[in-house]
Design a protein around this motif. Structure first.
Motif, PDB file in Angstrom:
ATOM      1  N   TYR A  32       0.871  -1.181   0.000  1.00 17.74           N
ATOM      2  CA  TYR A  32       0.000   0.000   0.000  1.00 17.74           C
ATOM      3  C   TYR A  32       0.898   1.218   0.000  1.00 17.74           C
ATOM      4  O   TYR A  32       1.786   1.340   0.866  1.00 17.74           O
ATOM      5  CB  TYR A  32      -0.908  -0.040   1.241  1.00 17.74           C
ATOM      6  N   TYR A  36       0.817  11.783   0.810  1.00 17.17           N
ATOM      7  CA  TYR A  36       0.168  12.748   1.682  1.00 17.17           C
ATOM      8  C   TYR A  36       0.676  14.158   1.369  1.00 17.17           C
ATOM      9  O   TYR A  36       1.837  14.348   1.007  1.00 17.17           O
ATOM     10  CB  TYR A  36       0.446  12.423   3.155  1.00 17.17           C
ATOM     11  N   LEU A  46      -4.373  12.731   3.021  1.00 18.01           N
ATOM     12  CA  LEU A  46      -4.191  11.791   1.914  1.00 18.01           C
ATOM     13  C   LEU A  46      -4.570  12.441   0.584  1.00 18.01           C
ATOM     14  O   LEU A  46      -5.632  13.040   0.438  1.00 18.01           O
ATOM     15  CB  LEU A  46      -5.050  10.549   2.125  1.00 18.01           C
ATOM     16  N   ARG A  51      -1.984   0.481  -5.015  1.00 15.54           N
ATOM     17  CA  ARG A  51      -1.551  -0.862  -4.605  1.00 15.54           C
ATOM     18  C   ARG A  51      -0.787  -1.480  -5.762  1.00 15.54           C
ATOM     19  O   ARG A  51      -0.971  -1.072  -6.907  1.00 15.54           O
ATOM     20  CB  ARG A  51      -2.761  -1.702  -4.207  1.00 15.54           C
ATOM     21  N   PHE A  89       4.637  13.916   1.124  1.00 20.03           N
ATOM     22  CA  PHE A  89       5.285  12.733   1.690  1.00 20.03           C
ATOM     23  C   PHE A  89       4.768  11.483   0.980  1.00 20.03           C
ATOM     24  O   PHE A  89       3.555  11.299   0.845  1.00 20.03           O
ATOM     25  CB  PHE A  89       4.967  12.580   3.177  1.00 20.03           C
ATOM     26  N   SER A  93       3.147   0.793   3.458  1.00 21.23           N
ATOM     27  CA  SER A  93       2.810  -0.117   4.552  1.00 21.23           C
ATOM     28  C   SER A  93       2.557  -1.500   3.973  1.00 21.23           C
ATOM     29  O   SER A  93       2.388  -1.668   2.764  1.00 21.23           O
ATOM     30  CB  SER A  93       1.592   0.365   5.335  1.00 21.23           C
ATOM     31  N   THR A  97       1.842  -5.481   9.522  1.00 20.18           N
ATOM     32  CA  THR A  97       1.417  -4.309  10.266  1.00 20.18           C
ATOM     33  C   THR A  97       0.932  -3.223   9.307  1.00 20.18           C
ATOM     34  O   THR A  97       1.335  -3.200   8.144  1.00 20.18           O
ATOM     35  CB  THR A  97       2.552  -3.754  11.142  1.00 20.18           C
ATOM     36  N   ASP A  98       0.065  -2.347   9.792  1.00 19.84           N
ATOM     37  CA  ASP A  98      -0.441  -1.266   8.959  1.00 19.84           C
ATOM     38  C   ASP A  98       0.191   0.075   9.279  1.00 19.84           C
ATOM     39  O   ASP A  98      -0.305   1.102   8.833  1.00 19.84           O
ATOM     40  CB  ASP A  98      -1.962  -1.186   9.105  1.00 19.84           C
ATOM     41  N   LYS A  99       1.265   0.072  10.042  1.00 20.67           N
ATOM     42  CA  LYS A  99       1.927   1.343  10.278  1.00 20.67           C
ATOM     43  C   LYS A  99       2.476   1.874   8.968  1.00 20.67           C
ATOM     44  O   LYS A  99       2.930   1.115   8.111  1.00 20.67           O
ATOM     45  CB  LYS A  99       3.051   1.184  11.302  1.00 20.67           C
ATOM     46  N   LEU A 100       2.420   3.185   8.809  1.00 19.08           N
ATOM     47  CA  LEU A 100       2.967   3.819   7.614  1.00 19.08           C
ATOM     48  C   LEU A 100       4.427   4.170   7.852  1.00 19.08           C
ATOM     49  O   LEU A 100       4.783   4.742   8.873  1.00 19.08           O
ATOM     50  CB  LEU A 100       2.176   5.081   7.277  1.00 19.08           C
ATOM     51  N   PHE A 102       7.102   6.606   6.362  1.00 17.92           N
ATOM     52  CA  PHE A 102       7.095   7.804   5.542  1.00 17.92           C
ATOM     53  C   PHE A 102       8.475   8.108   4.967  1.00 17.92           C
ATOM     54  O   PHE A 102       9.504   7.831   5.587  1.00 17.92           O
ATOM     55  CB  PHE A 102       6.648   9.009   6.372  1.00 17.92           C
ATOM     56  N   GLY A 103       8.459   8.728   3.790  1.00 14.84           N
ATOM     57  CA  GLY A 103       9.669   9.329   3.256  1.00 14.84           C
ATOM     58  C   GLY A 103       9.976  10.621   3.997  1.00 14.84           C
ATOM     59  O   GLY A 103       9.217  11.048   4.875  1.00 14.84           O
ATOM     60  N   THR A 104      11.074  11.263   3.622  1.00 16.29           N
ATOM     61  CA  THR A 104      11.522  12.454   4.343  1.00 16.29           C
ATOM     62  C   THR A 104      10.852  13.728   3.872  1.00 16.29           C
ATOM     63  O   THR A 104      11.035  14.784   4.471  1.00 16.29           O
ATOM     64  CB  THR A 104      13.039  12.618   4.211  1.00 16.29           C
TER      65      THR A 104
END
Lengths: 112, 114
Positions: A32, A36, A46, A51, A89, A93, A97-100, A102-104
């Protein structure tokens, strides 16, 4: 292996230009990939997500291109406007786990 | 409809003090996430809840950080013995379910530790 690498760090375009922001990942379990948009003092919102079963997704002026074999994805903003000036950003994920992750971030400035 | 809300919007505290940050998720959202965002960086995952239980707390930096969600709705992030390095924006997000669903973020709480 959990990192998402984003480039460029900043981007300046004129109104009507097509800024492109790139991201790369290592973890093949990611399934996924959202983008953002964040304005100063606000939480991320978002924009669009994809996907890995498709190579491109378009919503309005925003398009994600996805290259599964290269483990890269990018955001294109068509006909950019000064109101698009914000920090963008990419994230990923998947797996157990569904934690995102992130890029910098990329700070985009669109000049009239 | 109402989005994710966070209180306070700003918190200034002294080194060594205890702080609590509150998150009210979107009504009906079962998953709740906490992230921390340092200046010029992307959000960094801390913990997420499915209902009342912490499903993944692998991002909590140390045992000074703790979060609860006793009734499966409101969540509180608790930081003991604050340090200057804890200064950041703490973001909360919620999603309808825990299966790669859209995460909706709140405006964040800016924590400054003097």
């Amino acid at each position: 292996q959990q990192q998402v690498k984003q480039s460029p760090q900043s981007l300046i375009v004129q109104k009507g230009g097509i800024p492109i922001i790139n991201c790369a990942y290592e973890n093949t379990a990611f399934d996924y990939f959202p983008w953002y948009q964040q304005f100063p003092g606000k939480g991320p919102a978002l924009l669009i997500a994809i996907r890995p079963d498709v190579s491109e997704k378009k919503e309005g002026r925003f398009t994600i291109s996805f290259n599964k074999s290269a483990k890269q994805f990018s955001l294109h903003i068509m006909d950019s406007q000064p109101g698009d000036s914000a920090t963008y950003f990419c994230a990923a994920s998947g797996g157990n786990t569904d934690k995102l992750i992130f890029g910098t971030g990329t700070r985009l400035q669109v000049f009239p | 409809g109402a989005g994710v809300s966070q209180t306070p919007s700003n918190k200034v505290t002294e080194k060594g003090k205890y702080v609590e940050l509150r998150c009210d998720p979107i009504s009906g959202h079962t998953a709740l996430y906490w992230y921390r965002q340092s200046l010029g960086q992307g959000p960094e995952f801390l913990i997420y809840f499915q209902g009342t239980g912490a499903a993944d707390d692998s991002g909590l930096p140390n045992d000074r950080f703790f979060a609860v969600r006793p009734e499966g709705s409101v969540s509180t992030l608790k930081i003991q013995r604050t340090e200057r390095g804890d200064s950041a924006v703490y973001l909360c997000a919620s999603s309808l379910s825990y299966v790669a669903d859209t995460q909706y973020f709140g405006p964040g709480t800016r924590l400054t530790v003097l």
